[in-house]
Design a protein around this motif. Structure first.
Motif, PDB file in Angstrom:
ATOM      1  N   GLU A 138      37.362 -64.004 -13.841  1.00  0.00           N
ATOM      2  CA  GLU A 138      37.419 -63.222 -15.071  1.00  0.00           C
ATOM      3  C   GLU A 138      38.745 -62.467 -15.171  1.00  0.00           C
ATOM      4  O   GLU A 138      39.328 -62.351 -16.254  1.00  0.00           O
ATOM      5  CB  GLU A 138      36.238 -62.244 -15.150  1.00  0.00           C
ATOM      6  CG  GLU A 138      34.911 -62.892 -15.502  1.00  0.00           C
ATOM      7  CD  GLU A 138      34.367 -63.777 -14.379  1.00  0.00           C
ATOM      8  OE1 GLU A 138      34.686 -63.487 -13.202  1.00  0.00           O
ATOM      9  OE2 GLU A 138      33.651 -64.746 -14.673  1.00  0.00           O
ATOM     10  N   THR A 168      41.125 -63.156 -18.234  1.00  0.00           N
ATOM     11  CA  THR A 168      41.382 -62.005 -19.103  1.00  0.00           C
ATOM     12  C   THR A 168      42.888 -61.834 -19.270  1.00  0.00           C
ATOM     13  O   THR A 168      43.387 -61.603 -20.376  1.00  0.00           O
ATOM     14  CB  THR A 168      40.767 -60.719 -18.507  1.00  0.00           C
ATOM     15  OG1 THR A 168      39.347 -60.859 -18.492  1.00  0.00           O
ATOM     16  CG2 THR A 168      41.129 -59.499 -19.342  1.00  0.00           C
ATOM     17  N   GLN A 175      32.131 -61.148 -20.097  1.00  0.00           N
ATOM     18  CA  GLN A 175      33.303 -60.462 -19.561  1.00  0.00           C
ATOM     19  C   GLN A 175      34.550 -60.731 -20.401  1.00  0.00           C
ATOM     20  O   GLN A 175      35.471 -59.919 -20.441  1.00  0.00           O
ATOM     21  CB  GLN A 175      33.583 -60.897 -18.118  1.00  0.00           C
ATOM     22  CG  GLN A 175      32.433 -60.597 -17.150  1.00  0.00           C
ATOM     23  CD  GLN A 175      31.547 -61.821 -16.954  1.00  0.00           C
ATOM     24  OE1 GLN A 175      31.306 -62.565 -17.899  1.00  0.00           O
ATOM     25  NE2 GLN A 175      31.062 -62.010 -15.740  1.00  0.00           N
ATOM     26  N   GLU A 200      30.708 -66.020 -22.310  1.00  0.00           N
ATOM     27  CA  GLU A 200      31.044 -65.168 -21.168  1.00  0.00           C
ATOM     28  C   GLU A 200      31.230 -63.728 -21.645  1.00  0.00           C
ATOM     29  O   GLU A 200      32.221 -63.412 -22.296  1.00  0.00           O
ATOM     30  CB  GLU A 200      32.328 -65.668 -20.493  1.00  0.00           C
ATOM     31  CG  GLU A 200      32.250 -67.084 -19.957  1.00  0.00           C
ATOM     32  CD  GLU A 200      31.346 -67.195 -18.747  1.00  0.00           C
ATOM     33  OE1 GLU A 200      31.217 -66.202 -18.008  1.00  0.00           O
ATOM     34  OE2 GLU A 200      30.769 -68.287 -18.544  1.00  0.00           O
TER      35      GLU A 200
END
Length: 205
Positions: free
Chosen positions: A65, A69, A126, A124
């Protein structure tokens, strides 16, 4: 000035190497997303493509993640940079050239990677907040740049919606391009949109 210590001399190259490794990982993450989608883009796959060890990758990005990100931010920045670089001198070209350039961006690898991020973010938790926020930012900047390049006056009724329609059309062509490269049809659509824009936006000021 005193002599620079050996530790200081070594620190800068090390920082440079660290930045270069991070950049390679982000570029590899974007390329993997564009080619393999979310499911096929593991940290190991990205690290291998970047030419670094999995351990080195996890030093920069401890989790998957974290990596993606950061890749979201990277893709957003790269798309904004590509938009700003389309016509450095501003709205000097004819509108068809502007439409062609915008469509080329939306049918290129950066947008393909962004699409995979959208799909991943829908599943997802996140990733969703970052993708949503950054897409909104890129969308606003895309609109502003398109207005400038087209020489559009948004104080005129319907002009804002016309520009937004152009961007929506370009995004749709980008989606279609995932399945098949329909260049000849796309050229006809671009020509028609350029003609529509000239009618809707009028003469440049």
């Amino acid at each position: 000035m005193g002599d620079v210590s050996t530790a200081e001399r070594e620190r800068v190259p090390k920082q440079d190497r660290s930045r270069a490794t991070r950049q390679r990982l982000l570029e590899a993450a974007v390329a993997c997303l564009a080619e393999h989608g979310w499911a096929g883009s593991t940290v190991s796959v990205v690290a291998e493509r970047a030419g670094v060890s999995r351990g080195a990758a996890q030093h920069h990005f401890p989790t998957r993640e974290d990596l993606f990100t950061a890749a979201v931010e990277y893709v957003a920045e790269e798309r904004s940079t590509a938009l700003r670089a389309l016509f450095p001198q501003g709205a000097a070209q004819d509108r068809r050239a502007v439409v062609e350039a915008l469509v080329a961006l939306y049918t290129g690898p950066l947008f393909r990677a962004a699409l995979h991020l959208w799909v991943a973010a829908s599943n997802e938790e996140q990733l969703r907040p970052q993708v949503t926020e950054l897409e909104a930012r890129v969308g606003r900047e895309s609109h502003r740049i398109a207005v400038d390049l087209l020489g559009a006056d948004e104080s005129e009724p319907g002009v804002r919606e016309t520009v937004q329609g152009l961007l929506d059309m370009a995004r749709g062509l980008g989606l279609a391009n995932l399945l098949t490269d329909d260049g000849p049809r796309r050229e006809r659509v671009v020509a028609q949109w350029a003609a529509l824009l000239d009618d809707a936006l009028g003469a440049r000021h």
